[in-house]
Design an enzyme around this catalytic site. Structure first.
Site, mmCIF file in Angstrom:
data_model
loop_
_atom_site.group_PDB
_atom_site.id
_atom_site.type_symbol
_atom_site.label_atom_id
_atom_site.label_comp_id
_atom_site.label_asym_id
_atom_site.label_seq_id
_atom_site.Cartn_x
_atom_site.Cartn_y
_atom_site.Cartn_z
ATOM 1 N N TYR A 46 0.787 -1.235 0.000
ATOM 2 C CA TYR A 46 0.000 0.000 0.000
ATOM 3 C C TYR A 46 0.816 1.281 0.000
ATOM 4 O O TYR A 46 0.254 2.360 -0.193
ATOM 5 C CB TYR A 46 -0.918 0.032 1.235
ATOM 6 C CG TYR A 46 -1.969 -1.046 1.239
ATOM 7 C CD1 TYR A 46 -3.078 -0.965 0.400
ATOM 8 C CD2 TYR A 46 -1.860 -2.149 2.080
ATOM 9 C CE1 TYR A 46 -4.048 -1.956 0.403
ATOM 10 C CE2 TYR A 46 -2.827 -3.150 2.092
ATOM 11 C CZ TYR A 46 -3.921 -3.041 1.245
ATOM 12 O OH TYR A 46 -4.879 -4.022 1.246
ATOM 13 N N HIS B 84 -4.149 6.448 -0.922
ATOM 14 C CA HIS B 84 -4.668 6.472 0.451
ATOM 15 C C HIS B 84 -3.555 6.706 1.476
ATOM 16 O O HIS B 84 -3.837 7.032 2.624
ATOM 17 C CB HIS B 84 -5.374 5.144 0.742
ATOM 18 C CG HIS B 84 -6.702 5.288 1.423
ATOM 19 N ND1 HIS B 84 -7.378 6.486 1.572
ATOM 20 C CD2 HIS B 84 -7.511 4.353 2.009
ATOM 21 C CE1 HIS B 84 -8.525 6.274 2.208
ATOM 22 N NE2 HIS B 84 -8.626 4.989 2.494
ATOM 23 N N PHE C 278 -4.915 -1.050 9.976
ATOM 24 C CA PHE C 278 -5.491 -0.649 8.699
ATOM 25 C C PHE C 278 -6.203 0.689 8.880
ATOM 26 O O PHE C 278 -6.526 1.104 9.994
ATOM 27 C CB PHE C 278 -6.400 -1.742 8.128
ATOM 28 C CG PHE C 278 -5.607 -2.778 7.396
ATOM 29 C CD1 PHE C 278 -5.235 -2.580 6.072
ATOM 30 C CD2 PHE C 278 -5.156 -3.916 8.044
ATOM 31 C CE1 PHE C 278 -4.449 -3.500 5.399
ATOM 32 C CE2 PHE C 278 -4.370 -4.850 7.381
ATOM 33 C CZ PHE C 278 -4.016 -4.638 6.055
ATOM 34 N N ASN D 177 -9.122 1.942 8.552
ATOM 35 C CA ASN D 177 -10.389 2.097 9.272
ATOM 36 C C ASN D 177 -10.257 1.889 10.783
ATOM 37 O O ASN D 177 -11.230 2.013 11.513
ATOM 38 C CB ASN D 177 -11.464 1.172 8.692
ATOM 39 C CG ASN D 177 -11.080 -0.291 8.774
ATOM 40 O OD1 ASN D 177 -9.928 -0.623 9.041
ATOM 41 N ND2 ASN D 177 -12.037 -1.170 8.552
ATOM 42 N N ASN E 195 -12.595 6.744 6.004
ATOM 43 C CA ASN E 195 -12.701 5.814 7.137
ATOM 44 C C ASN E 195 -11.664 6.056 8.228
ATOM 45 O O ASN E 195 -11.918 5.780 9.400
ATOM 46 C CB ASN E 195 -12.619 4.367 6.650
ATOM 47 C CG ASN E 195 -13.883 3.955 5.930
ATOM 48 O OD1 ASN E 195 -14.954 4.473 6.217
ATOM 49 N ND2 ASN E 195 -13.772 3.040 4.984
#
Length: 194
Positions: free
Chosen positions: A17, A22, A68, A70, A116
């Protein structure tokens, strides 16, 4: 005017990621760590990577949650509780769909806009949304159904340099914040466009 004591860069963990849109918030915290010559180190009790920098305003902690996205509130809440840091002393850097690549803006408060990470932080801070944000523009894919795959994708070759320039300018504005306060930093960054 309260001073900033914690700067958070929102991200998903792992190499898979790190180059995705993000994770733009993490890019800003990494740049600040580079500028202040510190290394973010994993601290399990804060569910994230942490470093301490010394600024004209005193000690400031840098945090990149290793949960993560969220679950970002778990990291922010843990560190803020331990050091008794109030919501208005926190600056959260995150990717922003509603701003174009090459733009970044500072604001205080507001909703989570479907983000989130922000949603979980607001909940973890006792439903306080009074923290500051550095919103790093990543652009919008054009339709809400495309958002999930868009934020987890890498910026295009034309967008990436613009985002990088905005992150660099945001880093300089955070340094300005330490010296001259949030109003000057906000005015400078909010007027910037790559």
């Amino acid at each position: 005017m309260s001073q900033i004591k914690l700067i958070v860069g929102l991200a998903n963990p792992g190499a898979k990621y790190e180059e995705t849109r993000h994770n733009a918030g993490e890019w800003l915290v990494n740049e600040l760590a580079r500028v202040f010559n510190v290394t973010l180190k994993e601290e399990a009790k804060y569910f994230g990577k942490v470093a301490k920098i010394n600024t004209p305003q005193g000690e400031v902690r840098l945090l990149v949650p290793t949960t993560f996205m969220n679950l970002s509130g778990k990291a922010v809440g843990s560190l803020a509780n331990f050091y008794r840091i109030k919501p208005e002393e926190i600056l959260v850097a995150h990717d922003e769909l509603d701003l174009l690549p090459g733009v970044a803006k500072i604001k205080q408060g507001g909703g989570h806009g479907g983000h989130n990470g922000l949603k979980d932080i607001i909940a973890a801070l006792g439903n306080s949304n009074n923290f500051y944000r550095v919103r790093i523009g990543i652009g919008h894919p054009g339709h809400k159904d495309l958002v999930a795959s868009y934020v987890l994708g890498k910026p295009s070759p034309s967008d990436q340099p613009l985002i990088n320039v905005a992150v660099d300018e945001a880093s300089r504005c955070v340094e300005l914040l330490f010296k001259e306060g949030i109003v000057k930093a906000t005015n400078r960054l909010n007027g910037f466009k790559a």
